[in-house]
Write an enzyme that holds these catalytic residues in place. Structure first.
Site, PDB file in Angstrom:
ATOM      1  N   ASN A  29      79.349  49.313  44.167  1.00 25.76           N
ATOM      2  CA  ASN A  29      80.650  50.397  43.664  1.00 25.76           C
ATOM      3  C   ASN A  29      81.554  50.319  43.251  1.00 25.76           C
ATOM      4  O   ASN A  29      82.284  50.153  44.685  1.00 25.76           O
ATOM      5  CB  ASN A  29      80.430  51.642  44.750  1.00 25.76           C
ATOM      6  CG  ASN A  29      80.599  52.474  44.047  1.00 25.76           C
ATOM      7  OD1 ASN A  29      81.886  52.747  42.930  1.00 25.76           O
ATOM      8  ND2 ASN A  29      80.338  53.943  44.340  1.00 25.76           N
ATOM      9  N   CYS A  70      85.970  57.644  41.051  1.00 25.34           N
ATOM     10  CA  CYS A  70      84.707  56.695  40.058  1.00 25.34           C
ATOM     11  C   CYS A  70      84.434  57.488  39.175  1.00 25.34           C
ATOM     12  O   CYS A  70      84.203  57.349  37.818  1.00 25.34           O
ATOM     13  CB  CYS A  70      82.918  57.257  41.275  1.00 25.34           C
ATOM     14  SG  CYS A  70      83.727  56.319  42.932  1.00 25.34           S
ATOM     15  N   HIS A 105      78.159  55.129  35.669  1.00 24.13           N
ATOM     16  CA  HIS A 105      79.350  54.129  36.526  1.00 24.13           C
ATOM     17  C   HIS A 105      78.004  53.566  37.206  1.00 24.13           C
ATOM     18  O   HIS A 105      77.743  54.128  37.881  1.00 24.13           O
ATOM     19  CB  HIS A 105      79.604  56.000  37.597  1.00 24.13           C
ATOM     20  CG  HIS A 105      80.518  55.163  38.694  1.00 24.13           C
ATOM     21  ND1 HIS A 105      81.393  54.627  39.151  1.00 24.13           N
ATOM     22  CD2 HIS A 105      80.407  55.773  40.230  1.00 24.13           C
ATOM     23  CE1 HIS A 105      81.826  54.063  40.131  1.00 24.13           C
ATOM     24  NE2 HIS A 105      81.069  54.826  40.932  1.00 24.13           N
TER      25      HIS A 105
HETATM   26  N1  COA Z   1      70.945  49.917  56.656  1.00 28.44           N
HETATM   27  C1  COA Z   1      70.143  50.194  57.295  1.00 28.44           C
HETATM   28  N2  COA Z   1      69.408  51.504  57.723  1.00 28.44           N
HETATM   29  C2  COA Z   1      70.341  52.466  57.510  1.00 28.44           C
HETATM   30  C3  COA Z   1      71.850  52.031  56.425  1.00 28.44           C
HETATM   31  C4  COA Z   1      72.344  51.039  56.430  1.00 28.44           C
HETATM   32  N3  COA Z   1      72.856  50.406  55.710  1.00 28.44           N
HETATM   33  N4  COA Z   1      72.317  53.532  56.458  1.00 28.44           N
HETATM   34  C5  COA Z   1      71.692  54.358  56.982  1.00 28.44           C
HETATM   35  N5  COA Z   1      70.239  53.794  57.829  1.00 28.44           N
HETATM   36  C6  COA Z   1      69.598  54.246  57.689  1.00 28.44           C
HETATM   37  C7  COA Z   1      70.164  55.956  58.523  1.00 28.44           C
HETATM   38  O1  COA Z   1      70.521  55.721  59.029  1.00 28.44           O
HETATM   39  C8  COA Z   1      68.492  56.766  58.039  1.00 28.44           C
HETATM   40  O2  COA Z   1      68.045  56.409  59.858  1.00 28.44           O
HETATM   41  P1  COA Z   1      66.929  57.626  60.499  1.00 28.44           P
HETATM   42  O3  COA Z   1      65.609  57.649  59.612  1.00 28.44           O
HETATM   43  O4  COA Z   1      66.381  56.868  61.962  1.00 28.44           O
HETATM   44  O5  COA Z   1      68.234  58.808  60.274  1.00 28.44           O
HETATM   45  C9  COA Z   1      67.802  55.893  57.770  1.00 28.44           C
HETATM   46  O6  COA Z   1      68.278  54.399  56.730  1.00 28.44           O
HETATM   47  C10 COA Z   1      67.696  56.835  55.893  1.00 28.44           C
HETATM   48  O7  COA Z   1      69.089  56.904  55.689  1.00 28.44           O
HETATM   49  P2  COA Z   1      69.652  58.102  54.392  1.00 28.44           P
HETATM   50  O8  COA Z   1      70.789  58.318  54.619  1.00 28.44           O
HETATM   51  O9  COA Z   1      68.797  58.696  54.656  1.00 28.44           O
HETATM   52  O10 COA Z   1      69.424  57.097  53.269  1.00 28.44           O
HETATM   53  P3  COA Z   1      69.312  57.303  52.154  1.00 28.44           P
HETATM   54  O11 COA Z   1      68.106  56.908  51.437  1.00 28.44           O
HETATM   55  O12 COA Z   1      69.922  59.092  51.384  1.00 28.44           O
HETATM   56  O13 COA Z   1      69.528  56.056  50.700  1.00 28.44           O
HETATM   57  C11 COA Z   1      72.177  56.120  49.932  1.00 28.44           C
HETATM   58  C12 COA Z   1      71.467  56.263  51.462  1.00 28.44           C
HETATM   59  C13 COA Z   1      73.622  55.839  50.368  1.00 28.44           C
HETATM   60  C14 COA Z   1      71.917  55.083  49.905  1.00 28.44           C
HETATM   61  C15 COA Z   1      71.746  56.997  49.043  1.00 28.44           C
HETATM   62  O14 COA Z   1      72.271  58.240  49.935  1.00 28.44           O
HETATM   63  C16 COA Z   1      73.390  57.234  48.148  1.00 28.44           C
HETATM   64  O15 COA Z   1      72.860  55.548  46.985  1.00 28.44           O
HETATM   65  N6  COA Z   1      73.720  57.684  47.561  1.00 28.44           N
HETATM   66  C17 COA Z   1      74.212  57.770  46.693  1.00 28.44           C
HETATM   67  C18 COA Z   1      75.632  57.425  47.305  1.00 28.44           C
HETATM   68  C19 COA Z   1      76.684  57.162  46.336  1.00 28.44           C
HETATM   69  O16 COA Z   1      76.326  56.980  45.227  1.00 28.44           O
HETATM   70  N7  COA Z   1      77.835  57.415  46.000  1.00 28.44           N
HETATM   71  C20 COA Z   1      78.995  57.373  45.617  1.00 28.44           C
HETATM   72  C21 COA Z   1      79.338  57.709  44.439  1.00 28.44           C
HETATM   73  S1  COA Z   1      80.145  57.994  43.054  1.00 28.44           S
END
Ligand code: COA
Length: 336
Positions: free
Chosen positions: A290, A118, A260
């Protein structure tokens, strides 16, 4: 013999391309256990575009985006000296840039791929700038293009909701220092955390019986979302501040923050940390998700089409992602 006096670089044109096929959050919730509400609240994404159909690749999107940029300024592709294709989803591990060169008829251009996930577009832009500054080349086409849909595990709800396919292109030209638009840059890599976001190569357990050679294949995207989030929100503001400080530009002088397009919460958190107001954030990720190396040139192209950006505007561009890599380029926009 060329004389290597430092020159400037100006942006002549931009172009972008997205596939027609759109996949919204409700449709994803029919594939994995998720909901429009969860995805939108956590990411700001509503829909993304997917490159479907047989024999479609990153090259098709990259060619479309490049031709749009060339057509905007009626430039003959033979005038392009260098093509840099920033992509992490080539359809040939030896590189896809040469096929783009052939398809757009840029016979005089040298072409190569640049892999930096990215951050690829930012690194491509800075690489192009080096060639233009030295006067080695006059016209450079930088493309950011990715089709990460081909590398997603569509049963993994933690990653499949995030990514989309697209390409964006810009044409840069060497110019006098007075007309220079690329004011400065700041780049970083930390390979200690490469496992936070990867498309890893996995060797099969049975080596060649005589040669003891292990062959394998690439896996799907794997990500530690929380760690990537923390990395982006902590490191990107530091990179931006370093770059602005070196230029003696204050936060108040920044007209546009073009990050980004990973996640709306990351965009807002970075802007908050820098005390940049929300109306200066360029964001289109609700429509495209993304799109990896494509996200910055795609958002720039749309912002220009919407007439958001004016002559002499200061645009802070930052990319971040797998590697881990991250970096900033500060641009003073010039309308030529
Ligand atoms: N739909 C519903 N629930 C989901 C899910 C989805 N698509 N994906 C994960 N969950 C659940 C998880 O299983 C977890 O459940 P639990 O509490 O029972 O274990 C809960 O939601 C929270 O998950 P978590 O991973 O802690 O969520 P988060 O708040 O960190 O959000 C992202 C997840 C991916 C949105 C966030 O971490 C993020 O944006 N990270 C950056 C990713 C990114 O930008 N990557 C590319 C960079 S170039």
């Amino acid at each position: 013999m060329k004389s290597f006096t430092m020159r400037g670089a100006k942006i002549l044109a931009t172009g972008s391309s997205v596939p027609d096929k759109s996949l919204n959050n409700n449709r994803i919730s029919e594939i994995v256990q998720t909901s429009d509400e969860w995805i939108f609240n956590r990411t700001g994404i509503k829909e993304r575009r997917l490159l479907t159909g047989i024999n479609q690749s990153v090259i098709d999107l990259a060619v479309n985006a490049s031709l749009k940029a060339l057509n905007k300024i009626s430039m003959n592709p033979r005038e392009i000296d260098l093509i840099i294709l920033a992509t992490s989803s080539p359809n040939d591990l030896f590189g896809s840039a040469s096929q783009v060169q052939s398809k757009i008829n840029a016979q005089n251009a040298v072409a190569f791929d640049l892999t930096a996930a990215c951050s690829g577009f930012v690194l491509g832009l800075v690489t192009a700038y080096q060639f233009l500054q030295t006067g080695s080349y006059s016209n450079v086409l930088v493309i950011g293009a990715d089709v990460l849909s081909k590398w997603i595990d569509w049963s993994d709800r933690t990653t499949c909701i995030l990514f989309g396919d697209a390409a964006g292109a810009i044409i840069l030209q060497g110019c006098s220092k007075e007309n220079n638009t690329i004011l400065d840059f700041q780049l970083n890599t930390d390979g200690n955390y490469s496992n936070h976001l990867s498309i890893a190569y996995e060797e099969k357990l049975d080596p060649h019986p005589i040669l003891n050679l292990y062959k394998g294949s690439f896996k799907n995207i794997a990500m530690n979302g929380k760690e990537v989030y923390k990395f982006a929100v902590s490191q990107v503001p530091l990179s931006i501040l370093k770059c602005l400080n070196s230029l003696n530009i204050s936060i108040n002088d920044v007209d546009w923050l073009l990050l980004h397009q990973a996640n709306e919460r990351i965009l807002k958190a970075v802007a908050d940390k820098l005390s940049i107001t929300k109306n200066k954030i360029i964001s289109n990720l609700c429509k495209y998700g993304n799109t990896s190396a494509a996200s910055i040139p795609l958002a720039l192209d749309e912002a220009l089409q919407d007439n958001k950006i004016s002559h002499d505007d200061i645009i802070v561009i930052s990319g971040f992602g797998a590697g881990l890599t991250w970096g900033t380029v500060v641009i003073k926009w010039k309308c030529f």
